[in-house]
Design an enzyme around this catalytic site. Structure first.
Site, PDB file in Angstrom:
ATOM      1  N   LYS A 118      -4.449   2.911  -2.755  1.00 55.48           N
ATOM      2  CA  LYS A 118      -5.621   3.641  -3.220  1.00 55.48           C
ATOM      3  C   LYS A 118      -5.266   4.849  -4.065  1.00 55.48           C
ATOM      4  CE  LYS A 118      -9.240   2.124  -0.285  1.00 55.48           C
ATOM      5  NZ  LYS A 118      -8.542   1.488   0.852  1.00 55.48           N
ATOM      6  N   MET A 143      -8.769   8.016  10.168  1.00 53.61           N
ATOM      7  CA  MET A 143      -9.409   8.504   8.945  1.00 53.61           C
ATOM      8  C   MET A 143     -10.433   9.595   9.227  1.00 53.61           C
ATOM      9  SD  MET A 143     -10.044   4.731   7.297  1.00 53.61           S
ATOM     10  CE  MET A 143     -10.536   3.979   8.840  1.00 53.61           C
ATOM     11  N   ASP A 185       0.832  -1.197   0.000  1.00 52.41           N
ATOM     12  CA  ASP A 185       0.000   0.000   0.000  1.00 52.41           C
ATOM     13  C   ASP A 185       0.868   1.249   0.000  1.00 52.41           C
ATOM     14  OD1 ASP A 185      -2.254  -1.486   0.053  1.00 52.41           O
ATOM     15  OD2 ASP A 185      -2.606  -1.292   2.200  1.00 52.41           O
TER      16      ASP A 185
HETATM   17  N1  SAH Z   1      -3.870  -0.249   9.469  1.00 54.14           N
HETATM   18  C1  SAH Z   1      -3.492   1.098   9.792  1.00 54.14           C
HETATM   19  C2  SAH Z   1      -4.637   2.068   9.644  1.00 54.14           C
HETATM   20  C3  SAH Z   1      -5.126   2.215   8.227  1.00 54.14           C
HETATM   21  S1  SAH Z   1      -6.439   3.367   8.076  1.00 54.14           S
HETATM   22  C4  SAH Z   1      -2.938   1.128  11.231  1.00 54.14           C
HETATM   23  O1  SAH Z   1      -3.055   0.150  11.950  1.00 54.14           O
HETATM   24  O2  SAH Z   1      -2.350   2.137  11.602  1.00 54.14           O
HETATM   25  C5  SAH Z   1      -5.581   4.820   7.608  1.00 54.14           C
HETATM   26  C6  SAH Z   1      -5.674   5.857   8.697  1.00 54.14           C
HETATM   27  O3  SAH Z   1      -4.745   5.534   9.714  1.00 54.14           O
HETATM   28  C7  SAH Z   1      -5.323   7.250   8.268  1.00 54.14           C
HETATM   29  O4  SAH Z   1      -6.439   7.906   7.705  1.00 54.14           O
HETATM   30  C8  SAH Z   1      -4.934   7.884   9.578  1.00 54.14           C
HETATM   31  O5  SAH Z   1      -6.052   8.245  10.337  1.00 54.14           O
HETATM   32  C9  SAH Z   1      -4.260   6.729  10.281  1.00 54.14           C
HETATM   33  N2  SAH Z   1      -2.815   6.767  10.109  1.00 54.14           N
HETATM   34  C10 SAH Z   1      -2.050   5.855   9.481  1.00 54.14           C
HETATM   35  N3  SAH Z   1      -0.751   6.198   9.557  1.00 54.14           N
HETATM   36  C11 SAH Z   1      -0.710   7.347  10.256  1.00 54.14           C
HETATM   37  C12 SAH Z   1       0.330   8.197  10.699  1.00 54.14           C
HETATM   38  N4  SAH Z   1       1.598   7.933  10.419  1.00 54.14           N
HETATM   39  N5  SAH Z   1       0.020   9.300  11.420  1.00 54.14           N
HETATM   40  C13 SAH Z   1      -1.253   9.587  11.709  1.00 54.14           C
HETATM   41  N6  SAH Z   1      -2.288   8.817  11.335  1.00 54.14           N
HETATM   42  C14 SAH Z   1      -2.014   7.714  10.620  1.00 54.14           C
END
Ligand code: SAH
Length: 515
Positions: free
Chosen positions: A60, A188, A38
């Site tokens: 995406k 998100m 991804d």
């Molecule tokens: N599987 C991932 C989440 C995927 S959904 C996990 O466990 O972290 C994607 C969302 O995760 C983004 O919209 C944001 O809200 C959050 N996110 C992912 N990486 C991030 C980061 N480095 N800093 C802040 N939010 C993050």
């Protein structure tokens, strides 16, 4: 443990800081036949992948992270449908491949890992899950916000802030979330922040409760905006917080005042350009990053080995005849051993020689090849090596100076003057690396540009011309590099006292502390 054929590994890559990838994920990436990845994976996450591994981007956004300049993207328009990803995973595993499905954070936390696992099970494809550090925990920790706290939060909820707009009824029970006795972490949720915050307040959550938005958690340039539940929407808008970002709601946000640590690191908020060849830059870049700097890698040169030449072949053949062997860089050491190895020789070929290293980095590389340098001068310049060699009798004996093609002749000249028969062998050439446009752009607002050799100064100033970031302070590793910088029209603001990478970092730290 290596990735097994016919198995799909649903792997979490962590929140963005490459250091937060698990040992297991790196092991699997290094051995997989195919990797489906991804967008939100850490920079360099796939650097360890096999040269012949298939790398497929299925994220995406059409904005593909380039992996070692090679990738194949399944993303054509906006996004690869989940069904297609599932099918491709199944197909690859059935072909006997070991498959890594790499996702940001944790695969089972808002990562659709559950759906992929179900599809694999339905197709009777074996899979394993490798958890990753989820952003909700990691970004909060980097922001100095403990998601639970003995006095303030006995529970934490991970909540999606972005629901499928097709859904008729909200799956979120705002009343339950308002009553939830602990911290709420929204993933998100930036776009819908204002709407979500008012839904919470309408359902009875205290509008005065502290709330934070954490942008780019654990990555370079992480930013945290703190307000209250009622005012965070406005604050986020004002500050232009963009994705990826998390929203944290709860009294624990207030603990940040005490616990923020990221922002206290000595180089936090400083952008530093590293101009060394990519192959050598990693140590310097990693140390700068660990001190909080945002590093822009703008390599001005590249090392091109020259092991095929006659002079190298002859030097290797007479390796046993040298009374003195001088190495002037870690690269030189590495390549000398490569040349020896190609002739089925090893460190024993130099057993009769006095071995001299120009500085501690070169000595360390020698040690890695089983040789403890006999001579290492205190100052890291050719003149100092000449001095340090004063006690070594070279008159009438053979000496080897193994080094870069375009180096100064101080050392061979001095040895010849003392009667040595000197072979100067160029093991490599440093050639101009064309800087990439994105890095040049990022360098424009740099606070510092670091130079570790004259050739980097010359090549970078030539390559950048009037795009050299004139607002940045110039840091040089030592007098020779400084002189080259001045000859190129630069003003040297900081010069290291110890002419090695540690010395350069120390000088930079002293400079930032005084400004
Ligand atoms: N599987 C991932 C989440 C995927 S959904 C996990 O466990 O972290 C994607 C969302 O995760 C983004 O919209 C944001 O809200 C959050 N996110 C992912 N990486 C991030 C980061 N480095 N800093 C802040 N939010 C993050």
């Amino acid at each position: 443990m290596r990735a097994r054929g016919g198995v799909v590994y649903l792997v979490g890559a962590g929140p963005g800081d490459p250091g937060l990838m698990t040992a297991r994920s790196l092991e699997l990436i290094a051995s997989a036949d195919a990797i489906f990845y991804d967008r939100l994976i850490p920079p360099g996450a796939l650097d360890g992948a096999r040269e012949d591994a298939e790398l497929l981007y299925v994220g995406k956004s059409p904005d593909v992270p380039v992996v070692r300049g090679r990738y194949r993207s399944l993303t054509t328009g906006t996004s690869v449908p989940q069904e297609e990803i599932n099918e491709r995973l199944i197909e690859a595993a059935r072909a006997g491949k070991s498959v890594v499905r790499l996702k940001g954070g944790d695969p089972f936390v808002f990562g659709r890992g559950g759906e992929e696992g179900e599809a694999l099970r339905a197709a009777d494809v074996e899979f394993e899950v490798v958890p990753g550090i989820t952003a909700g925990v990691a970004a909060s920790a980097y922001a100095g916000i403990p998601v639970t706290h003995r006095d303030e939060a006995s529970a934490v909820a991970f909540v999606t802030g972005h629901e499928d707009p097709e859904k008729e009824e909200s799956a979120l029970d705002w009343e339950a979330l308002a009553r939830f006795p602990g911290t709420l972490v929204f993933y998100m949720g930036v776009k819908r922040l204002a709407a979500n915050a008012s839904a919470l307040v309408d359902a009875g959550r205290d509008p005065e409760e502290p709330a934070a938005a954490i942008e780019r958690g654990t990555m370079a340039g992480q930013r945290t905006v703190v307000a209250t539940l009622a005012t965070l929407g406005e604050a986020v808008e004002r500050e232009g917080v963009g994705a990826p970002a998390l929203i944290v709601v709860g009294p624990v946000v207030g603990r940040r005042e005490e616990l923020a640590w990221l922002e206290r690191r000595p180089l936090h908020g400083r952008r530093v350009v590293v101009t060394r060849a990519r192959a050598q830059a990693s140590g310097l870049a990693a140390t700068l990053r660990s001190l909080g700097a945002e590093v822009v890698e703008l390599p001005a040169i590249r090392i091109e080995p020259r092991l095929e030449s006659d002079e190298v072949r002859q030097a290797v053949e007479s390796a046993g005849d040298y009374a003195l062997v001088c190495l002037t860089s870690p690269n030189g050491v590495h390549l000398l051993f490569e040349a020896l190895g190609a002739a089925s020789l090893d460190a024993r070929a130099l057993s009769g020689a006095t071995v001299a290293a120009i500085g501690p980095g070169t000595a360390r590389e020698l040690a890695r090849h089983g040789i403890v340098a006999d001579v290492v001068p205190e100052r890291f310049v050719a003149e100092a090596l000449v001095e340090a060699l004063a006690g070594v009798d070279v008159a009438g004996r053979r000496a080897l100076v193994a080094r870069a093609a375009e180096a100064r002749d101080v050392l061979p000249d001095a040895l010849r003057e003392r009667g040595a028969e000197v072979d100067v062998v160029a093991l490599y050439e440093t050639v101009r690396e064309e800087p990439d446009a994105e890095a040049i752009e990022a360098a424009q607002s740099a606070d510092y540009v670091t130079f570790t050799s004259s050739s980097t100064v010359r090549n970078l100033t030539e390559a950048l011309g009037d795009r050299f970031p004139n607002g940045a302070r110039v840091v040089s590793i030592g007098p020779v590099t400084s002189e080259a910088a001045r000859a190129c029209g630069l003003e040297v603001d900081v010069e290291a006292e110890h002419h090695d990478v540690d010395g350069l970092i120390a000088a930079l730290l002293t400079d930032t502390a005084s400004r």
